[in-house]
Design a protein around this motif. Structure first.
Motif: not given
Length: 81
Positions: A2-3, A24-25, A27-28, A30-32, A34-36
């Motif tokens: 958590r941040t 989707t959420t 969080t999901a 944001f994660e996607e 950032l990964r891209e």
């Protein structure tokens, strides 16, 4: 993990709408994103230096030996013992 992240209000609204549209959420989403982004930037930002291997005879690697394939290299080394 958590941040806390500070985002522009309009950007957060757009992200929430996109997450809802995609089912989707946040969080999901944001994660996607950032990964891209990291996948695009990381290799170019940190190019690996070219390595030149020195050999005993100075003639390079023996024909048929692929140093990037460790299992094949191990098999080759076991055969030449």
């Amino acid at each position: 993990m958590r941040t806390t992240v500070r985002l522009d209000d309009a950007l957060l609204r757009a992200a929430r709408e996109e997450a809802l549209r995609c089912g989707t959420t946040l969080t999901a989403l944001f994660e996607e994103a950032l990964r891209e982004r990291l996948a695009r930037v990381t290799p170019a930002a940190h190019p690996r230096p070219r390595v030149r291997l020195k050999t005993v005879t100075g003639k390079g690697v023996r024909a048929g030996v692929d140093l990037s394939h460790s299992a094949a290299l191990l098999d080759f080394m076991e055969q030449t013992e």
